[in-house]
Enzyme design. Sequence first.
Site, PDB file in Angstrom:
ATOM      1  N   PRO A  24       0.833  -1.214   0.000  1.00 50.27           N
ATOM      2  CA  PRO A  24       0.000   0.000   0.000  1.00 50.27           C
ATOM      3  C   PRO A  24       0.863   1.259   0.000  1.00 50.27           C
ATOM      4  CG  PRO A  24      -0.449  -1.423   1.905  1.00 50.27           C
ATOM      5  CD  PRO A  24       0.827  -1.898   1.287  1.00 50.27           C
ATOM      6  N   TYR A  25       0.224   2.340  -0.365  1.00 52.99           N
ATOM      7  CA  TYR A  25       0.875   3.648  -0.302  1.00 52.99           C
ATOM      8  C   TYR A  25      -0.053   4.591   0.463  1.00 52.99           C
ATOM      9  CZ  TYR A  25       2.610   8.199  -1.452  1.00 52.99           C
ATOM     10  OH  TYR A  25       3.085   9.471  -1.329  1.00 52.99           O
TER      11      TYR A  25
END
Lengths: 73, 73, 73, 73, 73, 73
Positions: free
Chosen positions: A2-3
Amino acid sequence: MPYVHIRITREGASAEAKRELIAGVTDLLQRVLGKNPATTVVTIDEVDMDNWGIGGLPVAEFRAAQAQQETQR
Amino acid sequence: MPYVHIRITREGASAEAKRELIAGVTDLLQRVLGKNPATTVVTIDEVDMDNWGIGGLPVAEFRAAQAQQETQR
Amino acid sequence: MPYVHIRITREGASAEAKRELIAGVTDLLQRVLGKNPATTVVTIDEVDMDNWGIGGLPVAEFRAAQAQQETQR
Amino acid sequence: MPYVHIRITREGASAEAKRELIAGVTDLLQRVLGKNPATTVVTIDEVDMDNWGIGGLPVAEFRAAQAQQETQR
Amino acid sequence: MPYVHIRITREGASAEAKRELIAGVTDLLQRVLGKNPATTVVTIDEVDMDNWGIGGLPVAEFRAAQAQQETQR
Amino acid sequence: MPYVHIRITREGASAEAKRELIAGVTDLLQRVLGKNPATTVVTIDEVDMDNWGIGGLPVAEFRAAQAQQETQR
């Protein structure tokens, strides 16, 4: 992988506080979605007070207006 | 008319390097998708090291941990 | 460990084209700034035509206006 | 509760101008979509000239090239 | 009044999982920086697998390559 | 050549409303900062209700809680 991008007003968050945010968000994504911490990226964007608006006002004015409302109650 | 936002750690990227990134990304979008370079916008966001996390750690600590692992192999 | 976000209008970019964008941007960051491809993240955001504006107009109207200008020259 | 992010080149926008942007965007979202101003957030990101590209060039070079074209007409 | 944007690959995160992300990030910002939960905004962006790249590859190919490496060790 | 990104909950904003947002933001940037409309880009991101959090809750629950508070006053 994820970011996560975190935007906060620039008000002197310490390196230690940012460290806790990075660790906390990464941990949360692992617990909730099983995301691999090794590839979780977190960036923190500290935004100057003049550049943050809420309620149609720069945040400092917004807070002052809210504090005044509290006082007048 | 694509819009590209590049986030990198702030580690002294030169104006020339940024120039190459801008030219390179614009060229890539023209070659791959036929996008018009004239309206392709690229912005580069250089993020302080304390504000970039990976693997649950600020990036400097993450790199130090990785370097140590390499040494111990 | 750069992070790149590419916004384009949704006009049927193929999986192969997106693959080339991902490879091309990652390669560019390695060549220009020595960034490690293994931790370079690229995301592509395909935006509906109605949701993209340029020149004060939705992009479809903007293009139509430009095409008409070309014709009238 | 909309969120609006405005990116402009860093060229000395005054606190007053930013105040007008915040008020104007918040008002627009209320008029057009009935969004509650109290929970509308606006952030402004002033980007260094070297970090903004258009037409495959850093913005200063792009403008210089355009000015020259105008002159030559 | 922080703003947090979470990007994850679209792989069927449940409404309940997203609820936990929203609650968890909001709580973290309150604990670490004393941020008011009432004005903390969190958005989640689920990105199609084809539109997410890491290591120069679309994420599905990246994972397949990694799985193969594991097998060959 | 500003770039503006507007995030709203996906609740059926019409093409006409989006058109007004694009025109309004572009006009605002010209009036306040003298920005050239021709190169002003606006994108609108409509976010599913489940993916938008405020006050630590998905937005639908947040609104329901607020409506109940109003009733109880």
